[in-house]
Scaffold this motif. Sequence first.
Motif, PDB file in Angstrom:
ATOM      1  N   PHE A 276      13.507  43.590 -14.346  1.00 17.60           N
ATOM      2  CA  PHE A 276      13.508  45.013 -14.707  1.00 17.60           C
ATOM      3  C   PHE A 276      14.889  45.438 -15.207  1.00 17.60           C
ATOM      4  O   PHE A 276      15.000  46.226 -16.152  1.00 17.60           O
ATOM      5  N   LYS A 277      15.934  44.914 -14.588  1.00 13.22           N
ATOM      6  CA  LYS A 277      17.302  45.256 -15.011  1.00 13.22           C
ATOM      7  C   LYS A 277      17.546  44.786 -16.446  1.00 13.22           C
ATOM      8  O   LYS A 277      18.189  45.482 -17.240  1.00 13.22           O
ATOM      9  N   GLY A 280      13.821  46.506 -18.494  1.00 13.85           N
ATOM     10  CA  GLY A 280      13.293  47.848 -18.262  1.00 13.85           C
ATOM     11  C   GLY A 280      11.783  47.913 -18.391  1.00 13.85           C
ATOM     12  O   GLY A 280      11.179  48.983 -18.412  1.00 13.85           O
ATOM     13  N   ASP A 281      11.126  46.730 -18.441  1.00 15.56           N
ATOM     14  CA  ASP A 281       9.676  46.651 -18.651  1.00 15.56           C
ATOM     15  C   ASP A 281       8.946  46.477 -17.330  1.00 15.56           C
ATOM     16  O   ASP A 281       9.242  45.555 -16.564  1.00 15.56           O
ATOM     17  N   LYS A 295      13.307  49.647  -9.404  1.00 17.62           N
ATOM     18  CA  LYS A 295      14.178  50.341 -10.366  1.00 17.62           C
ATOM     19  C   LYS A 295      15.471  50.793  -9.686  1.00 17.62           C
ATOM     20  O   LYS A 295      16.576  50.626 -10.224  1.00 17.62           O
ATOM     21  N   GLU A 299      19.321  49.356 -10.515  1.00 18.61           N
ATOM     22  CA  GLU A 299      20.419  50.237 -10.937  1.00 18.61           C
ATOM     23  C   GLU A 299      21.672  50.002 -10.094  1.00 18.61           C
ATOM     24  O   GLU A 299      22.802  50.124 -10.589  1.00 18.61           O
TER      25      GLU A 299
END
Length: 340
Positions: A276-277, A280-281, A295, A299
């Motif tokens: 994800f990092k 972003g999908d 998420k 971050e």
Amino acid sequence: MAGFKAILGHEQIIEHLQNAVTMDKVSHAYIINGPDKSGKMMLAEAFAQTLECEKLEDVVKNAAQPSDVEPCMECHSCKQAMTKNQPDIIYVRHEKPNTISVDDIRTQVNNDIVIKPYSSRYKIYMIDEAEKMNEQAQNALLKTIEEPPAYAILILLTTNAAAFLPTILSRCVTLNIKAVPDEKIRGYLMRKYQIPDYQADVCVAFAQGNVGKAIQLASSEEFNELKDAVLQLIKRLRDIDLYEMTEAVKQIATYKLSINDYFDLMMVWYRDVLLFKATGDVNGLIFKDEVYDIKRQAEKSSYSGIETILEALRKAQIRLNANVNFDLTMELLLLTIKEN
């Protein structure tokens, strides 16, 4: 027992076995090699049931193509096979849990195989966990494989074909189980077990192409409990104080028997965070239903920090396999995760 149509995946092996039946080129000895719960026994039983089917000649004659060759499920032999009571389909057992001894092979195979089939064309011997045969047992079996009666078929099911003597390997047809595509397993779990897509994703990720393992996970309350415990710890690990580490290690120790699954769940979580990092999908995530926390962690974590955690998980598994102190290993792992 069920026919080939009930088996998910393994098309190449099924095609090989159906062609052997159609062309009347059945070997006297087979090795079906693959991981635990990967479908070896289902393949062997479907093959045995087909060979012993009383309507086999008509089935072969009427088959438009080899893939149509299936046990009829209606004759006396098929009904016996479905309840594992077919007298000419013999399951070789062993009393010692980790060894198939020479006596097991002599009494259940060598001494029995000279007696003609009770009611069928073939006499089929299925040796599950065949890698547990010691050298003497393998040598005893080799004599039978070298000079079998015309009606005899031996099927060795194993998780490790490399454990067999070269002389056995050279006299058997070896069929290696391959991973079943994830999408095929995922669709099957959702249809058959009515589980939501996010749960199917987790089961598929862990099964790694192994249908039996995926089914076991989909219907396992213990696995869901383990998953919840892992995620609960991971989500709060950043915020717990050092003095609470001992209590966290104690909680993990309650899952000691499933520690490899525990580690795998952690690996999948941090793989999701890393993915994800980087992208972003959400679509590629395994824990799709945990996207908010993934998420948030993505971050707060650096790429090098996530890589450090994944490496620490791998090292912890190696240490536990080498019998390093459990509490010490887990405490070091949790500290590494907390710091990164």
